[in-house]
Design an enzyme around this catalytic site. Sequence first.
Site, PDB file in Angstrom:
ATOM      1  N   ASP A  87      -2.153  -6.216   5.691  1.00  0.00           N
ATOM      2  CA  ASP A  87      -1.831  -6.620   4.321  1.00  0.00           C
ATOM      3  C   ASP A  87      -1.616  -8.132   4.283  1.00  0.00           C
ATOM      4  O   ASP A  87      -0.765  -8.668   5.006  1.00  0.00           O
ATOM      5  CB  ASP A  87      -0.590  -5.875   3.851  1.00  0.00           C
ATOM      6  CG  ASP A  87      -0.758  -4.367   3.993  1.00  0.00           C
ATOM      7  OD1 ASP A  87      -1.327  -3.753   3.083  1.00  0.00           O
ATOM      8  OD2 ASP A  87      -0.343  -3.819   5.035  1.00  0.00           O
ATOM      9  N   ASN A 135      -7.596  -4.413   5.122  1.00  0.00           N
ATOM     10  CA  ASN A 135      -8.150  -3.559   6.177  1.00  0.00           C
ATOM     11  C   ASN A 135      -8.852  -4.369   7.257  1.00  0.00           C
ATOM     12  O   ASN A 135      -9.953  -4.021   7.711  1.00  0.00           O
ATOM     13  CB  ASN A 135      -9.094  -2.511   5.577  1.00  0.00           C
ATOM     14  CG  ASN A 135      -8.376  -1.192   5.315  1.00  0.00           C
ATOM     15  OD1 ASN A 135      -7.562  -0.742   6.121  1.00  0.00           O
ATOM     16  ND2 ASN A 135      -8.662  -0.575   4.178  1.00  0.00           N
ATOM     17  N   ASN A 147       0.875  -1.165   0.000  1.00  0.00           N
ATOM     18  CA  ASN A 147       0.000   0.000   0.000  1.00  0.00           C
ATOM     19  C   ASN A 147       0.918   1.221   0.000  1.00  0.00           C
ATOM     20  O   ASN A 147       1.499   1.581   1.023  1.00  0.00           O
ATOM     21  CB  ASN A 147      -0.923  -0.006   1.226  1.00  0.00           C
ATOM     22  CG  ASN A 147      -1.864   1.187   1.233  1.00  0.00           C
ATOM     23  OD1 ASN A 147      -1.483   2.290   0.868  1.00  0.00           O
ATOM     24  ND2 ASN A 147      -3.098   0.968   1.663  1.00  0.00           N
ATOM     25  N   ASP A 157      -4.293  -4.921   0.652  1.00  0.00           N
ATOM     26  CA  ASP A 157      -4.662  -4.343   1.938  1.00  0.00           C
ATOM     27  C   ASP A 157      -6.119  -4.711   2.208  1.00  0.00           C
ATOM     28  O   ASP A 157      -7.032  -4.139   1.622  1.00  0.00           O
ATOM     29  CB  ASP A 157      -4.471  -2.828   1.882  1.00  0.00           C
ATOM     30  CG  ASP A 157      -4.841  -2.132   3.175  1.00  0.00           C
ATOM     31  OD1 ASP A 157      -5.336  -2.809   4.099  1.00  0.00           O
ATOM     32  OD2 ASP A 157      -4.659  -0.907   3.264  1.00  0.00           O
ATOM     33  N   ASP A 166       2.701   4.592   5.246  1.00  0.00           N
ATOM     34  CA  ASP A 166       2.447   4.054   6.579  1.00  0.00           C
ATOM     35  C   ASP A 166       2.348   2.523   6.562  1.00  0.00           C
ATOM     36  O   ASP A 166       2.228   1.891   7.610  1.00  0.00           O
ATOM     37  CB  ASP A 166       1.203   4.677   7.219  1.00  0.00           C
ATOM     38  CG  ASP A 166       0.035   4.820   6.259  1.00  0.00           C
ATOM     39  OD1 ASP A 166       0.098   4.277   5.141  1.00  0.00           O
ATOM     40  OD2 ASP A 166      -0.957   5.478   6.628  1.00  0.00           O
ATOM     41  N   HIS A 167       2.398   1.909   5.398  1.00  0.00           N
ATOM     42  CA  HIS A 167       2.490   0.461   5.248  1.00  0.00           C
ATOM     43  C   HIS A 167       3.903   0.077   4.827  1.00  0.00           C
ATOM     44  O   HIS A 167       4.614   0.870   4.187  1.00  0.00           O
ATOM     45  CB  HIS A 167       1.539  -0.043   4.157  1.00  0.00           C
ATOM     46  CG  HIS A 167       0.093   0.094   4.480  1.00  0.00           C
ATOM     47  ND1 HIS A 167      -0.725  -0.977   4.764  1.00  0.00           N
ATOM     48  CD2 HIS A 167      -0.706   1.199   4.534  1.00  0.00           C
ATOM     49  CE1 HIS A 167      -1.954  -0.556   4.980  1.00  0.00           C
ATOM     50  NE2 HIS A 167      -1.977   0.760   4.851  1.00  0.00           N
ATOM     51  N   GLU A 207      -3.821   2.038  -2.999  1.00  0.00           N
ATOM     52  CA  GLU A 207      -3.901   3.475  -2.688  1.00  0.00           C
ATOM     53  C   GLU A 207      -2.982   4.293  -3.589  1.00  0.00           C
ATOM     54  O   GLU A 207      -2.147   5.072  -3.115  1.00  0.00           O
ATOM     55  CB  GLU A 207      -3.600   3.743  -1.205  1.00  0.00           C
ATOM     56  CG  GLU A 207      -4.799   3.495  -0.304  1.00  0.00           C
ATOM     57  CD  GLU A 207      -4.722   4.286   0.993  1.00  0.00           C
ATOM     58  OE1 GLU A 207      -5.230   5.425   1.017  1.00  0.00           O
ATOM     59  OE2 GLU A 207      -4.162   3.762   1.984  1.00  0.00           O
TER      60      GLU A 207
END
Length: 271
Positions: free
Chosen positions: A218, A149, A7, A147, A247-248, A34
């Site tokens: 993930d 989530n 991501n 991802d 941030d991943h 993303e």
Amino acid sequence: MKIATFNINGVNGRLPVLLRWLAEAEADVVCLQELKAPDERFPIREIEHAGYGAIWHGQKSWNGVAILARGKEPIETRRGLPGDPDDSHSRYIEAAIEGMLVGCLYLPNGNPAPGPKFDYKLRWFQRLTDYAAELLALEIPVVLAGDYNVMPTELDVYKPERWTGDALFRPEVRDAFHVLVAQGWTDALRTLHPDERIYTFWDYFRNAWGRNAGLRLDHFLLSPSVAARLAAAEVDRQVRGWDKASDHAPTWIELVDGSRTKRRKGTPKSG
């Protein structure tokens, strides 16, 4: 074969991070989520210069998914999940690469929950589950990476008690993930690391990276023939510490020929 999911949280703003990691990791297939860019702003020239062919499904400011293949062009087989012709979110793309189907997905966040966004997440999850059953029925090699989530277990979140009401950890979402896996998919990272706390995401706030206050969002789900080739599954967590990082962190698996399969420690033995 090395397959990764990342991501990127803005493919253009973090392009230097992506290109540096591509050069270091040398993954054969990369699923990106993303993108946060419309189709015409996907940096295909830079991606090709790095040695990758690509397909992508972009969206202005939000969402967006892509599949990269080193030294070849991925053959697009699907763009968007079936089941809702009015869904305009760019969250799923699929390609045939070297005799394997690779689905790249970005499942909705769903917050705040309860609410319309959470309802949309559950509907999307059901559509994914329905389509995944169709893929399994084909009895071909399939990888569903991205991802999701969702933190499937308490091992996947640094402080489970703080997340009980969050759309990433609510019982309905965790149940949906387990129902999906129970179709016959293998959760690659958890299979090879059954008892370890492994994170793939660290928030930008509250020094989450410095405190290792992470989440495992993930995931790789593998069809049976692919799971039989699974040799490694890891997270390139150091990438999260790079300048202007997502941030991943990139997460990857390694597949070998069935005759050469040798799983890493922590892998359940057959028999």
